[in-house]
Motif scaffolding. Structure first.
Motif, PDB file in Angstrom:
ATOM      1  N   GLY A 227      31.320  84.065  70.823  1.00  0.00           N
ATOM      2  CA  GLY A 227      31.074  85.202  70.330  1.00  0.00           C
ATOM      3  C   GLY A 227      29.342  85.421  70.226  1.00  0.00           C
ATOM      4  N   PHE A 228      29.051  86.534  71.001  1.00  0.00           N
ATOM      5  CA  PHE A 228      27.260  86.927  70.781  1.00  0.00           C
ATOM      6  C   PHE A 228      27.225  88.025  69.763  1.00  0.00           C
ATOM      7  CE2 PHE A 228      27.880  84.777  74.699  1.00  0.00           C
ATOM      8  CZ  PHE A 228      26.624  84.031  74.722  1.00  0.00           C
ATOM      9  N   MET A 229      26.526  87.831  68.748  1.00  0.00           N
ATOM     10  CA  MET A 229      26.375  88.717  67.715  1.00  0.00           C
ATOM     11  C   MET A 229      24.811  89.251  67.622  1.00  0.00           C
ATOM     12  SD  MET A 229      27.554  90.696  65.487  1.00  0.00           S
ATOM     13  CE  MET A 229      28.934  90.253  64.615  1.00  0.00           C
ATOM     14  N   GLY A 230      24.743  90.473  67.594  1.00  0.00           N
ATOM     15  CA  GLY A 230      23.342  90.973  67.491  1.00  0.00           C
ATOM     16  C   GLY A 230      23.314  92.396  67.249  1.00  0.00           C
TER      17      GLY A 230
ATOM     18  N   SER B 223      29.918  91.182  57.456  1.00  0.00           N
ATOM     19  CA  SER B 223      31.113  92.048  57.284  1.00  0.00           C
ATOM     20  C   SER B 223      31.907  92.043  58.381  1.00  0.00           C
ATOM     21  CB  SER B 223      30.485  93.435  56.886  1.00  0.00           C
ATOM     22  OG  SER B 223      31.552  94.360  56.369  1.00  0.00           O
ATOM     23  N   LYS B 224      31.336  92.184  59.607  1.00  0.00           N
ATOM     24  CA  LYS B 224      32.183  92.470  60.909  1.00  0.00           C
ATOM     25  C   LYS B 224      32.789  90.912  61.164  1.00  0.00           C
ATOM     26  CE  LYS B 224      32.375  94.055  65.511  1.00  0.00           C
ATOM     27  NZ  LYS B 224      31.562  94.748  66.928  1.00  0.00           N
ATOM     28  N   ILE B 225      32.324  89.943  61.004  1.00  0.00           N
ATOM     29  CA  ILE B 225      32.824  88.442  61.263  1.00  0.00           C
ATOM     30  C   ILE B 225      33.772  88.588  60.483  1.00  0.00           C
ATOM     31  CG2 ILE B 225      32.617  86.133  61.240  1.00  0.00           C
ATOM     32  CD1 ILE B 225      29.545  86.794  62.670  1.00  0.00           C
ATOM     33  N   LYS B 226      33.547  88.774  59.195  1.00  0.00           N
ATOM     34  CA  LYS B 226      34.699  88.495  57.966  1.00  0.00           C
ATOM     35  C   LYS B 226      35.840  89.180  58.450  1.00  0.00           C
ATOM     36  CE  LYS B 226      35.616  88.012  53.002  1.00  0.00           C
ATOM     37  NZ  LYS B 226      36.974  88.497  53.053  1.00  0.00           N
TER      38      LYS B 226
ATOM     39  N   LEU C 123      30.763  81.125  55.564  1.00  0.00           N
ATOM     40  CA  LEU C 123      32.257  81.696  56.114  1.00  0.00           C
ATOM     41  C   LEU C 123      32.501  81.075  57.346  1.00  0.00           C
ATOM     42  CD1 LEU C 123      34.167  84.122  56.025  1.00  0.00           C
ATOM     43  CD2 LEU C 123      32.537  85.434  57.358  1.00  0.00           C
ATOM     44  N   LEU C 124      31.403  81.009  58.447  1.00  0.00           N
ATOM     45  CA  LEU C 124      31.956  80.258  59.727  1.00  0.00           C
ATOM     46  C   LEU C 124      32.586  78.801  59.276  1.00  0.00           C
ATOM     47  CD1 LEU C 124      29.145  81.748  61.888  1.00  0.00           C
ATOM     48  CD2 LEU C 124      31.542  82.497  61.788  1.00  0.00           C
ATOM     49  N   LYS C 125      31.705  78.046  58.650  1.00  0.00           N
ATOM     50  CA  LYS C 125      32.081  76.757  58.284  1.00  0.00           C
ATOM     51  C   LYS C 125      33.361  76.551  57.916  1.00  0.00           C
ATOM     52  CE  LYS C 125      30.421  72.516  56.081  1.00  0.00           C
ATOM     53  NZ  LYS C 125      29.212  72.091  54.872  1.00  0.00           N
ATOM     54  N   VAL C 126      33.887  77.278  56.817  1.00  0.00           N
ATOM     55  CA  VAL C 126      35.400  77.486  56.116  1.00  0.00           C
ATOM     56  C   VAL C 126      36.256  77.373  57.417  1.00  0.00           C
ATOM     57  CG1 VAL C 126      36.674  78.581  54.788  1.00  0.00           C
ATOM     58  CG2 VAL C 126      34.645  77.934  54.073  1.00  0.00           C
ATOM     59  N   ASN C 127      35.748  78.368  58.514  1.00  0.00           N
ATOM     60  CA  ASN C 127      36.807  78.965  59.547  1.00  0.00           C
ATOM     61  C   ASN C 127      36.558  77.733  60.691  1.00  0.00           C
ATOM     62  OD1 ASN C 127      38.485  81.449  59.031  1.00  0.00           O
ATOM     63  ND2 ASN C 127      36.689  81.487  57.914  1.00  0.00           N
ATOM     64  N   GLY C 128      35.875  76.794  60.469  1.00  0.00           N
ATOM     65  CA  GLY C 128      35.768  75.801  61.682  1.00  0.00           C
ATOM     66  C   GLY C 128      35.018  76.464  62.852  1.00  0.00           C
TER      67      GLY C 128
END
Length: 355
Positions: A88-91, A134-137, A265-270
């Motif tokens: 995913g590319f975020m910005g 917020s969006k990733i969550k 958040l990302l770490k918890v979701n791998g």
């Protein structure tokens, strides 16, 4: 007169949306469609409609094509994807790919080269770290999966999150001072009176054309005043900028706190995280290679990021070979801060090589 206005509004309230939908094939040929495809989102502030195929989007160099997939992510036209993504590319607008066709954006070039991977362009104009989180969550909570998300941290992110956006306790994003701005009233009118919204847009555009001065050829670019203010923090001499709500150091701490939440958040979701930084034209002209922006995110990435990519050296080396103006004309749109197709290609080539 008042009765006529009342009945027009009543008609608009009940039938305006249906009429606009019926006119979709016509409106998609107009600039107004650019407003329709960008929608408010109840959680992460704003998003795109899914399955857009906007063939007449107006850019800096004429028209370009703008499409989204079934998730509302910018993509090739007529694309349907599953919810499991490799990257995913975020910005913000740099990731969205302002004014260039998808295949000429760095995300599009990366996706073409890595066609065996499932790629999501999560970026949209005016995003900032509060919206990134917020969006990733929201996506993760709704069964989306990402192996790796690459964050393009923009120079403007510091200003936008300290002055404009607010991450609430329930992880939604709102605008600061929205009551003073009358946002609820404006959103209500825009949503419930769509024909009026269309007419107001036409009137505004006509006034802009009527009052606009003919373009004047200049030897140096002229930047939007707000863009100039957003860029200044990396080379501003004082910690307190008159146009910022917080001190620069407090604003840095604010967005670092948000990005640390994102990492957790990302770490918890791998999901792996990488960070990319790049200069605006103002940084190339006024800043130093070892910018506050670079140092801040390089330190953040220690023991967190899969990769940290810094594009400041490339553009500063190019400036040392020629001049700021030559670099600017080659890689950016004139009178603007965004990469043109050549600038996007520089980013894409490095991404393709390193990932």
């Amino acid at each position: 007169m008042l009765n006529s206005i009342f009945f027009c509004k009543l008609f608009d309230f009940f039938f305006g949306r249906l009429i606009l939908k019926g006119l979709d094939s016509y409106l998609i040929k107009t600039e107004f469609y650019g407003r329709l495809m960008r929608i408010d989102h109840p959680v992460f502030h704003h998003s795109f409609l899914p399955n857009i195929k906007y063939l007449n989007s107006k850019g800096f160099e004429g028209k370009y094509i703008f499409c989204t997939d079934n998730h509302g992510f910018r993509s090739e036209c007529d694309t349907k994807k599953e919810k499991n993504f490799d990257f995913g590319f975020m910005g913000d607008s740099f990731v969205e790919g302002t004014s260039v066709n998808y295949e000429d954006t760095f995300v599009g070039m990366f996706a073409k080269e890595k066609s065996y991977l499932n790629i999501a362009n999560l970026g949209i104009t005016s995003y900032a770290p509060s919206i990134y989180f917020s969006k990733i969550k929201y996506l993760l909570d709704n069964d989306y999966k990402f192996k790796h998300i690459i964050f393009f941290i923009d120079v403007s992110d510091l200003y936008d999150d300290s002055v404009f956006y607010k991450l609430n306790d329930d992880f939604t994003v709102s605008e600061r001072y929205e009551k003073d701005k009358g946002l609820k009233r404006r959103k209500f009118l825009r949503t419930n009176f769509p024909l009026t919204n269309y007419y107001m847009f036409v009137i505004k555009k006509n006034n802009q054309l009527k009052n606009s001065s003919p373009a004047v050829e200049k030897s140096t670019p002229s930047f939007n005043k707000k863009a100039a203010i957003k860029a200044e923090w990396t080379y501003y001499e004082s910690d307190n900028h008159p146009e910022y709500n917080l001190s620069i150091s407090d604003s840095q701490n604010l967005i670092l706190k948000t990005m640390n939440k994102t990492y957790d958040l990302l770490k918890v979701n791998g999901t792996e995280m990488s960070v990319v930084v790049y200069p605006w034209p103002q940084q190339i002209k006024n800043d130093i290679l070892n910018s506050k922006h670079v140092n801040m995110w390089e330190r953040f990435c220690l023991n967190k990021c899969k990769k940290f990519l810094n594009f400041f050296p490339f553009f500063f080396e190019e400036k040392n070979k020629t001049s700021f103006l030559e670099v600017y004309k080659k890689y950016y749109y004139w009178n603007d801060i965004h990469f043109n197709a050549a600038g996007n290609k520089v980013i894409a080539e490095k991404l393709i090589k390193d990932f």
